[in-house]
Design an enzyme around this catalytic site. Structure first.
Site, PDB file in Angstrom:
ATOM      1  N   LYS A 202      -0.630 -15.811   8.371  1.00 58.03           N
ATOM      2  CA  LYS A 202       0.759 -16.145   8.676  1.00 58.03           C
ATOM      3  C   LYS A 202       0.880 -17.639   8.977  1.00 58.03           C
ATOM      4  CE  LYS A 202       4.236 -15.359  12.168  1.00 58.03           C
ATOM      5  NZ  LYS A 202       4.556 -14.726  13.441  1.00 58.03           N
ATOM      6  N   GLU A 208     -11.094 -19.194  11.203  1.00 52.97           N
ATOM      7  CA  GLU A 208     -11.962 -18.292  10.441  1.00 52.97           C
ATOM      8  C   GLU A 208     -11.472 -18.151   9.003  1.00 52.97           C
ATOM      9  OE1 GLU A 208     -10.695 -17.736  13.451  1.00 52.97           O
ATOM     10  OE2 GLU A 208     -11.897 -16.307  14.610  1.00 52.97           O
ATOM     11  N   ARG A 260       0.378  -8.703  14.043  1.00 51.49           N
ATOM     12  CA  ARG A 260      -0.059  -7.298  14.145  1.00 51.49           C
ATOM     13  C   ARG A 260       1.032  -6.319  13.721  1.00 51.49           C
ATOM     14  NH1 ARG A 260       0.181 -10.092  18.740  1.00 51.49           N
ATOM     15  NH2 ARG A 260       1.599  -9.489  20.399  1.00 51.49           N
ATOM     16  N   GLU A 345      -3.320  -6.435  22.122  1.00 53.16           N
ATOM     17  CA  GLU A 345      -2.794  -7.796  21.969  1.00 53.16           C
ATOM     18  C   GLU A 345      -1.320  -7.844  22.381  1.00 53.16           C
ATOM     19  OE1 GLU A 345      -2.554 -10.159  18.114  1.00 53.16           O
ATOM     20  OE2 GLU A 345      -4.406 -11.004  18.876  1.00 53.16           O
ATOM     21  N   HIS A 376     -20.487  13.769  18.050  1.00 57.62           N
ATOM     22  CA  HIS A 376     -21.936  13.646  18.158  1.00 57.62           C
ATOM     23  C   HIS A 376     -22.317  12.294  18.736  1.00 57.62           C
ATOM     24  CE1 HIS A 376     -22.362  17.398  15.969  1.00 57.62           C
ATOM     25  NE2 HIS A 376     -21.284  16.981  15.320  1.00 57.62           N
ATOM     26  N   LYS A 485     -10.210 -20.353  21.515  1.00 52.99           N
ATOM     27  CA  LYS A 485     -10.122 -21.164  20.292  1.00 52.99           C
ATOM     28  C   LYS A 485     -10.354 -22.639  20.622  1.00 52.99           C
ATOM     29  CE  LYS A 485      -6.665 -18.249  17.938  1.00 52.99           C
ATOM     30  NZ  LYS A 485      -5.307 -18.171  17.421  1.00 52.99           N
TER      31      LYS A 485
HETATM   32  O1  F6P Z   1      -5.482 -15.351  17.260  1.00 55.05           O
HETATM   33  C1  F6P Z   1      -4.777 -14.149  17.246  1.00 55.05           C
HETATM   34  C2  F6P Z   1      -3.928 -14.056  16.010  1.00 55.05           C
HETATM   35  O2  F6P Z   1      -2.891 -14.996  16.072  1.00 55.05           O
HETATM   36  C3  F6P Z   1      -3.368 -12.670  15.787  1.00 55.05           C
HETATM   37  O3  F6P Z   1      -2.238 -12.423  16.523  1.00 55.05           O
HETATM   38  C4  F6P Z   1      -3.142 -12.698  14.306  1.00 55.05           C
HETATM   39  O4  F6P Z   1      -2.956 -11.416  13.781  1.00 55.05           O
HETATM   40  C5  F6P Z   1      -4.409 -13.365  13.839  1.00 55.05           C
HETATM   41  O5  F6P Z   1      -4.683 -14.324  14.837  1.00 55.05           O
HETATM   42  C6  F6P Z   1      -4.338 -14.031  12.492  1.00 55.05           C
HETATM   43  O6  F6P Z   1      -3.344 -15.014  12.450  1.00 55.05           O
HETATM   44  P1  F6P Z   1      -2.894 -15.641  11.090  1.00 55.05           P
HETATM   45  O7  F6P Z   1      -2.324 -14.563  10.248  1.00 55.05           O
HETATM   46  O8  F6P Z   1      -1.884 -16.697  11.440  1.00 55.05           O
HETATM   47  O9  F6P Z   1      -4.105 -16.240  10.429  1.00 55.05           O
END
Ligand code: F6P
Length: 517
Positions: A202, A208, A260, A345, A376, A485
């Site tokens: 988003k 990452e 989310r 969250e 199990h 972060k």
């Molecule tokens: O760091 C948490 C978060 O902002 C989540 O709320 C979100 O789903 C995820 O990181 C990924 O964010 P983005 O879609 O902006 O990469």
């Protein structure tokens, strides 16, 4: 009334005080076995049929009085007004100054006059047309979704859940973790000329995802891959950052869709590639049916509301600290992880909407694994451990496989576990003793299909909203993820330089140890 406006905190309402005094006198001694013995109609009285989802709430530690007080609590906490504020597009995410309109993503165009509806449907149509184009392109055999959190969990969970409805012509892969093992394993199985990389973020700033996307692009080029613009597509609000990356095909979303809550938006592209445009629309329709239920049903027959009120009863009065999700369907193996982000969250917060410390506990820990595997592994603790953990069972009445005997075994096990948790085995002592009286909720869907999955997820979204509304929380921000972060950004160069100055003794010691050859 908007969520932003001050109101009475939940623990100061008359209903809360009445619930507390009822719990102290009788409520804490409530016994499910006696309740069933005394009321032959308990199952009927505590069952709700919502769109696509039947829920049996009768094996929960509630009676008519608790139920009535919880419903009063919802009114005293202005739940209907808060729900109306969300559905009117008011700016209820106050810390980020945003509306909350994921429900609009599944509202039919003819049912809404929301100013964003036109753009929503234009983007949906474009995203679905692109998905159909990919499905029809035999040259693309693999789709790699690179995204994390909400840009991974929803699409991944849904693609697994709907495997029976997916085209066999595409393999879908999901890479979330910055741990290079994950990306490398996927890259070793795909070829550049037949792979579409979907960069889902988003914000298009998540470390990452950007590192994974850059590494995928470097691999693509190193393998002789041509035409990044054709093999990379972006799902983001930040189209300029995506363009700078070299992506020309982008599908947008809006700042009023929380990560989310975004699987209904263009972030759902992998789902649409897997199950096609009509399957995706069925999923939206299932969710919309649940939206309508949430918006219109009186509170006592409103399933998301009833579930959230149980959450409050268990968390704040019984003091239960977690909730276990046990889907008896292997296709739903990522559902617990999905719900973990959704609830934890959203409602894992210690301050209210105005930043004031909460006087009461908020979200429980959400965890679980599909049955019968969990039986199990962790069910021992559920039956005989020192903590009480409310469990949520989910079964589909019909399976989509043809192996004889399996589905009966699966359903029988789910029923037996819920029964055992409640009945216990109180007449024996020592290690064979089961205390029983352990609560559970039992969900039934007809079959796991796009519509029922949509309804199930929307149900959980509205339950989370309702819990947050009672606790006075902003369920739509996530400031608690920021500090880590910032600190990670500081540590990365120290791994090269070895500079431990200013760090606490433990972090400095660990840094040094990790750097040793
Ligand atoms: O760091 C948490 C978060 O902002 C989540 O709320 C979100 O789903 C995820 O990181 C990924 O964010 P983005 O879609 O902006 O990469």
């Amino acid at each position: 009334m908007s969520q932003a406006r001050p109101r009475l905190s939940c623990e100061r309402t008359a209903a809360w005080l009445a619930l507390q005094s009822h719990f102290d006198s009788d409520g804490q001694h409530f016994d499910l076995r006696k309740a069933f013995a005394q009321d032959a109609r308990r199952f009927d009285s505590y069952s709700i049929q919502a769109p696509h989802v039947f829920a049996d709430l009768s094996k929960n530690l509630i009676d008519a009085q608790v139920q009535a007080l919880l419903l009063r609590l919802a009114l005293e906490c202005a739940l209907p007004e808060q729900r109306a504020a969300m559905l009117a597009g008011e700016m209820i995410n106050v810390s980020e100054r945003r509306a909350v309109k994921h429900w609009l993503l599944r509202t039919p165009r003819s049912d809404t006059s929301d100013p964003d509806a036109g753009a929503v449907h234009e983007t949906l149509n474009a995203m679905l047309a692109f998905a159909e184009q990919v499905r029809g392109n035999p040259a693309i055999t693999d789709v790699v979704n690179i995204g994390i959190g909400g840009s991974d969990l929803g699409p991944q969970m849904a693609v697994q859940a709907l495997a029976e409805y997916a085209t066999p012509a595409k393999r879908l892969h999901f890479v979330a973790n910055v741990d290079g093992h994950e990306l490398q394993a996927v890259l070793s199985r795909v070829r550049p000329e037949s792979t579409l990389f979907v960069i889902a973020s988003k914000s298009f700033t998540t470390t990452e995802t950007l590192l994974n996307a850059r590494s995928a692009r470097a691999w693509f080029e190193a393998q002789g891959g041509q035409d990044i613009a054709r093999h990379f597509v972006g799902l983001t609000v930040n189209t300029s950052a995506a363009a700078a990356f070299g992506i020309t095909t982008c599908f947008g979303l809006w700042d009023w869709v929380g990560g989310r809550y975004s699987m209904w938006s263009s972030v759902g592209l992998p789902i649409a590639i897997a199950i096609g445009a009509s399957g995706f629309r069925d999923m939206l329709a299932g969710a919309h049916a649940m939206d309508t239920h949430f918006a219109t049903q009186p509170l006592e027959g409103n399933l998301p509301v009833r579930l959230a009120l149980l959450d409050v009863w268990y968390r704040n009065f019984h003091g239960f600290t977690s909730r276990c999700i046990a889907p008896y369907h292997s296709g739903l193996r990522r559902l617990p992880a999905y719900l973990q982000q959704l609830e934890m969250e959203s409602n894992g917060k210690r301050v209210d909407r105005s930043g004031k410390a909460l006087a009461v506990a908020s979200a429980p820990v959400i965890w679980g694994e599909p049955g019968t595997n969990g039986q199990h592994a962790y069910f021992q603790l559920l039956h005989q451990g020192t903590d009480t953990v409310p469990v949520e069972f989910l079964v589909a009445r019909h399976s989509s496989h043809s192996l004889p005997g399996h589905h009966e075994q699966l359903i029988a096990n789910a029923l037996a576990q819920a029964q055992a948790l409640m009945q216990g085995q109180a007449d024996v002592v020592g290690y064979k003793h089961f205390p029983g009286n352990r609560p559970s909720t039992f969900f039934i869907i007809e079959r796991l299909d796009p519509a029922s999955l949509g309804a199930l997820v929307a149900l959980q979204e509205h339950r989370t909203f309702t819990g947050g509304a009672i606790w006075g929380i902003n369920s739509f921000d996530q400031w608690g993820v920021e500090l880590g972060k910032v600190l990670a950004r500081d540590i990365v160069p120290r791994l090269q330089s070895g500079d431990g100055s200013g760090l606490d003794g433990s972090t400095a010691g660990l840094l040094e140890r990790l750097r040793q050859a």
